[in-house]
Design an enzyme around this catalytic site. Sequence first.
Site, short mmCIF file in Angstrom:
data_model
loop_
_atom_site.label_atom_id
_atom_site.label_comp_id
_atom_site.label_asym_id
_atom_site.label_seq_id
_atom_site.Cartn_x
_atom_site.Cartn_y
_atom_site.Cartn_z
N THR A 51 0.85 -1.20 0.00
CA THR A 51 0.00 0.00 0.00
C THR A 51 0.89 1.25 0.00
O THR A 51 0.67 2.18 -0.79
CB THR A 51 -0.93 -0.01 1.23
OG1 THR A 51 -1.75 -1.17 1.17
CG2 THR A 51 -1.81 1.23 1.28
N ASN A 131 -5.64 -9.49 -7.59
CA ASN A 131 -5.75 -9.98 -6.22
C ASN A 131 -6.99 -10.83 -5.95
O ASN A 131 -7.03 -11.56 -4.98
CB ASN A 131 -5.71 -8.80 -5.24
CG ASN A 131 -6.51 -7.62 -5.71
OD1 ASN A 131 -6.25 -7.06 -6.77
ND2 ASN A 131 -7.50 -7.24 -4.93
N GLN A 161 0.77 -9.51 -5.99
CA GLN A 161 0.20 -10.86 -5.96
C GLN A 161 1.08 -11.87 -6.70
O GLN A 161 0.96 -13.07 -6.47
CB GLN A 161 -1.20 -10.86 -6.57
CG GLN A 161 -2.27 -10.30 -5.65
CD GLN A 161 -2.57 -11.21 -4.47
OE1 GLN A 161 -2.27 -12.41 -4.49
NE2 GLN A 161 -3.16 -10.66 -3.44
N SER A 183 5.01 -7.12 -1.54
CA SER A 183 4.64 -7.21 -0.12
C SER A 183 5.07 -8.56 0.43
O SER A 183 4.80 -9.60 -0.20
CB SER A 183 3.13 -7.05 -0.01
OG SER A 183 2.76 -7.01 1.34
N HIS A 185 4.09 -10.43 2.96
CA HIS A 185 3.17 -11.46 3.46
C HIS A 185 2.50 -12.24 2.34
O HIS A 185 1.77 -13.19 2.59
CB HIS A 185 2.14 -10.85 4.42
CG HIS A 185 1.16 -9.91 3.83
ND1 HIS A 185 -0.10 -10.29 3.48
CD2 HIS A 185 1.25 -8.59 3.53
CE1 HIS A 185 -0.76 -9.24 3.00
NE2 HIS A 185 0.05 -8.20 3.01
N CYS A 310 -8.21 -8.09 2.00
CA CYS A 310 -8.04 -6.73 2.52
C CYS A 310 -9.32 -5.93 2.39
O CYS A 310 -9.49 -4.91 3.04
CB CYS A 310 -6.88 -6.02 1.83
SG CYS A 310 -6.61 -6.56 0.17
N1 PLP Z 1 -1.74 -4.70 -4.02
C1 PLP Z 1 -2.27 -5.92 -4.19
C2 PLP Z 1 -2.46 -6.44 -5.58
C3 PLP Z 1 -2.65 -6.67 -3.07
O1 PLP Z 1 -3.20 -7.88 -3.24
C4 PLP Z 1 -2.47 -6.14 -1.78
C5 PLP Z 1 -2.89 -6.87 -0.56
O2 PLP Z 1 -3.56 -7.82 -0.56
C6 PLP Z 1 -1.90 -4.86 -1.66
C7 PLP Z 1 -1.54 -4.17 -2.81
C8 PLP Z 1 -1.67 -4.24 -0.32
O3 PLP Z 1 -0.58 -4.84 0.30
P1 PLP Z 1 -0.18 -4.51 1.82
O4 PLP Z 1 -1.23 -5.16 2.64
O5 PLP Z 1 1.17 -5.11 1.97
O6 PLP Z 1 -0.15 -3.04 1.97
#
Ligand code: PLP
Length: 361
Positions: A51, A131, A161, A183, A185, A310
């Site tokens: 994010t 996602n 992703q 990211s 996680h 999310c």
């Molecule tokens: N972008 C995509 C395509 C995602 O799937 C996600 C989270 O699921 C994010 C951004 C946001 O990632 P973070 O939670 O590390 O900020």
Amino acid sequence: MQFMVSRFWNASSAYGQLDGLEEVVELAKTAIRRLTGSAQDDDVVFTSGATESNAWAISEGARRVGTCAGGWVLTSKVEHPSIIDSIERLQEQGMEVRWVPVDRDGNFDLDKLERLLDSNLCFASLMLAHNETGVIQPLSKAIALIRRHSSHCLIHSDATQAIGKIPIACSEKLKELDLISFSGHKFHGPKGIGGLIIRNSVRLEPLIRGGGQQNDLRSGTLNIPAIAGVSKAAEISLQNIRNGECAEVQLVRDYFEERLLAYFPHSFTLGCRALRLPNTSFFGIPGADADDIVQVLAAEGVALSKGSSCSSQSLTPSYTALLMGYSYEEASSLIRFSSSPLTTIGEVDVLLSKLKYHLDH
Ligand code: PLP
């Protein structure tokens, strides 16, 4: 554990430097470069997650649009909310934004994309894999089109992703991306750590200013335990990808989809004809209440989600499904199954039998 217990120093302090923490950060950058096929002189800047990385890329894009008469931004309507919400805000403030549509399979419509392009394009942000649907976008082709019309355009991809799940290092065209978000996680690293990969020749203004950490590009005390964690996760993911893990993960997902259809012949899966991540299935069962299924199965130890996790707090149906041409009712019924290399066929059987039992009673 060692970075939380015995080596808990601030990496920028004399003590941290003496303890080799700067080296830990360098090793983590190398692990991310190797996982993403980036060159040694591409920078990796750690952030709090994708994010923040996306917000940073967009802020730089907006800055560049501001310095170019007639400049505008290109993105798609199926991006993650961290992209869409930020770019919509720019649009509200008067910046010109052009949106790439998707087809019924969830792929960028490249013909329509090409018709949007001209040489005033200053910033493009297009995701690599979706996602919710897991659809892998024809990003290399999109980049080639963009470069043909606007060689100076700063191109960013939210590859969150895809990184760690599929080999993204293989495509020459992806090497033309200027900025890439990831990211930790998403590939079994800790939560709250991610980064932005910055191609060697690209100069960025920082989004977060302060103590000057990370070469003044992203201030804030480095989260060493998370950086060490993401480093290890990247190393293991690369090893697993090289050992053919994607095919094994896909076997489990394909088994799930095959059995789902056998149990529920009217079920449907979004993007099933497109190239997809091996672990994702975004499916609907007509007449079934997705909220109810996710809640009931959660109580029984099965972790499904409605749309991307999310945004599962949101009551609105998947905007991606609506854009792909599904009805409001169909879009409201969607559930996301996502597996990992640790997911077994036996677990899929348990999930399906619980689903069947719940829907029959
Ligand atoms: N972008 C995509 C395509 C995602 O799937 C996600 C989270 O699921 C994010 C951004 C946001 O990632 P973070 O939670 O590390 O900020």
